[in-house]
Design a protein around this motif. Structure first.
Motif, PDB file in Angstrom:
ATOM      1  N   LYS A  83      -0.680   1.225   6.904  1.00  0.00           N
ATOM      2  CA  LYS A  83       0.082   2.081   6.003  1.00  0.00           C
ATOM      3  C   LYS A  83      -0.613   3.409   5.717  1.00  0.00           C
ATOM      4  N   LEU A  84      -1.952   3.364   5.597  1.00  0.00           N
ATOM      5  CA  LEU A  84      -2.676   4.545   5.095  1.00  0.00           C
ATOM      6  C   LEU A  84      -3.557   5.245   6.121  1.00  0.00           C
ATOM      7  N   TYR A 144      -6.918   7.016   5.237  1.00  0.00           N
ATOM      8  CA  TYR A 144      -7.075   6.924   3.774  1.00  0.00           C
ATOM      9  C   TYR A 144      -7.358   5.486   3.313  1.00  0.00           C
ATOM     10  N   ALA A 145      -7.547   4.598   4.278  1.00  0.00           N
ATOM     11  CA  ALA A 145      -8.017   3.238   3.993  1.00  0.00           C
ATOM     12  C   ALA A 145      -9.469   3.143   4.470  1.00  0.00           C
ATOM     13  N   PHE A 157       0.813  -1.227   0.000  1.00  0.00           N
ATOM     14  CA  PHE A 157       0.000   0.000   0.000  1.00  0.00           C
ATOM     15  C   PHE A 157       0.847   1.278   0.000  1.00  0.00           C
ATOM     16  N   GLU A 158       2.168   1.100  -0.069  1.00  0.00           N
ATOM     17  CA  GLU A 158       3.122   2.211   0.056  1.00  0.00           C
ATOM     18  C   GLU A 158       2.788   3.421  -0.820  1.00  0.00           C
ATOM     19  N   ASP A 159       2.580   3.186  -2.101  1.00  0.00           N
ATOM     20  CA  ASP A 159       2.408   4.301  -3.035  1.00  0.00           C
ATOM     21  C   ASP A 159       0.944   4.557  -3.388  1.00  0.00           C
ATOM     22  N   LYS A 160       0.041   4.011  -2.585  1.00  0.00           N
ATOM     23  CA  LYS A 160      -1.385   4.194  -2.858  1.00  0.00           C
ATOM     24  C   LYS A 160      -1.890   5.375  -2.015  1.00  0.00           C
ATOM     25  N   ASN A 161      -2.565   6.302  -2.646  1.00  0.00           N
ATOM     26  CA  ASN A 161      -3.038   7.481  -1.903  1.00  0.00           C
ATOM     27  C   ASN A 161      -4.252   7.185  -1.038  1.00  0.00           C
ATOM     28  N   LYS A 162      -5.207   6.472  -1.630  1.00  0.00           N
ATOM     29  CA  LYS A 162      -6.456   6.201  -0.922  1.00  0.00           C
ATOM     30  C   LYS A 162      -7.002   4.880  -1.458  1.00  0.00           C
ATOM     31  N   VAL A 163      -7.410   3.998  -0.559  1.00  0.00           N
ATOM     32  CA  VAL A 163      -7.812   2.655  -0.981  1.00  0.00           C
ATOM     33  C   VAL A 163      -9.133   2.262  -0.329  1.00  0.00           C
ATOM     34  N   ALA A 165      -3.757  -2.343   5.140  1.00  0.00           N
ATOM     35  CA  ALA A 165      -4.028  -1.043   4.513  1.00  0.00           C
ATOM     36  C   ALA A 165      -4.088   0.058   5.564  1.00  0.00           C
TER      37      ALA A 165
END
Length: 265
Positions: free
Chosen positions: A37-38, A41-42, A11-17, A34
């Motif tokens: 990491k986020l 934003y998860a 999930f490193e380079d994911k902005n919002k999941v 998720a």
């Protein structure tokens, strides 16, 4: 060696999941990773499409509370989809296409570019037309991409303290009805009640009540069949007939996923 770090770093380079989260251990682990990491934003999304048991929905809520992740609900009725209710061998494909469409619409609303699910590498060997539908909708599977098997998922979930680490696999209630026999609200209700009754009377966690044209065929792990003595079987039969089943039998072969994926007359 696949480990939790691989999954979290996916999930490193994911902005919002957005995570399609059921009440099972697979999607729970994805949601956990998720969120690590986020953070906010998860977003977990649980679909109440009327063929998932109340027990599964409750577990999904509990898991999100444990993780601390935001949870949204999709509320729609699969029984309004004729492609689904006619119950042919593509039922799961139609189910997942509809779910994917709803997830995509919700993702747009929340400005989310990536939707993920809990498919793992063990799922890839089964006949699962639903996976093709997810792929067509662009939904990604971090557990597959990082090489997680079911046993690895359970071990990892246990090590981080997720309560669902040993929860038996489950599927929608429609999977208890053989292909070719129409899916109706009445059948789904008696299947759900039937499984609850059997679980309460036997204390077993893994139970399937297959609805074969009104016959309740009970499947449990093969080594557990011995607990169905005459007294318990009589109690179960009496209660299942009260909720609409005509006859009740125990499957001597025991529980096996996808057993009734055959066209029935």
């Amino acid at each position: 060696m696949t480990n939790l770090d691989d999954l979290v770093n996916w999930f490193e380079d994911k902005n919002k999941v957005m995570i399609a989260l059921s009440g099972g251990v697979d999607s729970a682990l994805v949601a956990y990773a998720a969120f690590q990491k986020l953070g906010k934003y998860a977003i977990a999304v649980t679909a109440d499409y009327k063929t998932l048991s109340k027990e599964e929905l409750k577990t999904a809520q509990d898991v999100c509370s444990e993780i601390g992740i935001q949870q949204l609900f999709l509320d729609y009725d699969e029984l309004e989809n004729e492609d689904f209710t006619k119950n042919d061998s593509n039922r799961c494909f139609h189910c997942r296409m509809e779910l994917g469409n709803h997830l995509i619409e919700l993702a747009k609303e929340y400005n989310v570019q990536i939707i993920v699910d809990g498919t793992n590498i063990d799922d890839l060997g089964d006949y699962r037309p639903g996976l093709e539908a997810l792929k067509q909708n662009g939904i990604r599977s971090p557990l597959v991409e990082t090489g997680f098997s079911k046993s690895k998922i359970r071990d990892t979930a246990k090590s981080i303290g997720l309560s669902v680490f040993d929860k038996p696999s489950n599927s929608c209630l429609a999977s208890r009805i053989p292909w070719g026999q129409r899916v109706t609200a009445e059948k789904l209700t008696r299947i759900e009640f039937g499984e609850t009754i059997v679980k309460q009377l036997t204390k077993l966690k893994q139970v399937r009540v297959r609805d074969l044209n009104g016959t309740a065929k009970i499947e449990v792990d093969k080594e557990m069949i011995c607990i169905f003595d005459k007294s318990i079987l009589d109690q179960i039969s009496e209660k299942l007939k009260l909720i609409g089943f005509s006859t009740v039998e125990i499957d001597p072969e025991g529980y096996k996923p996808g057993k009734i994926n055959v066209i029935a007359d």
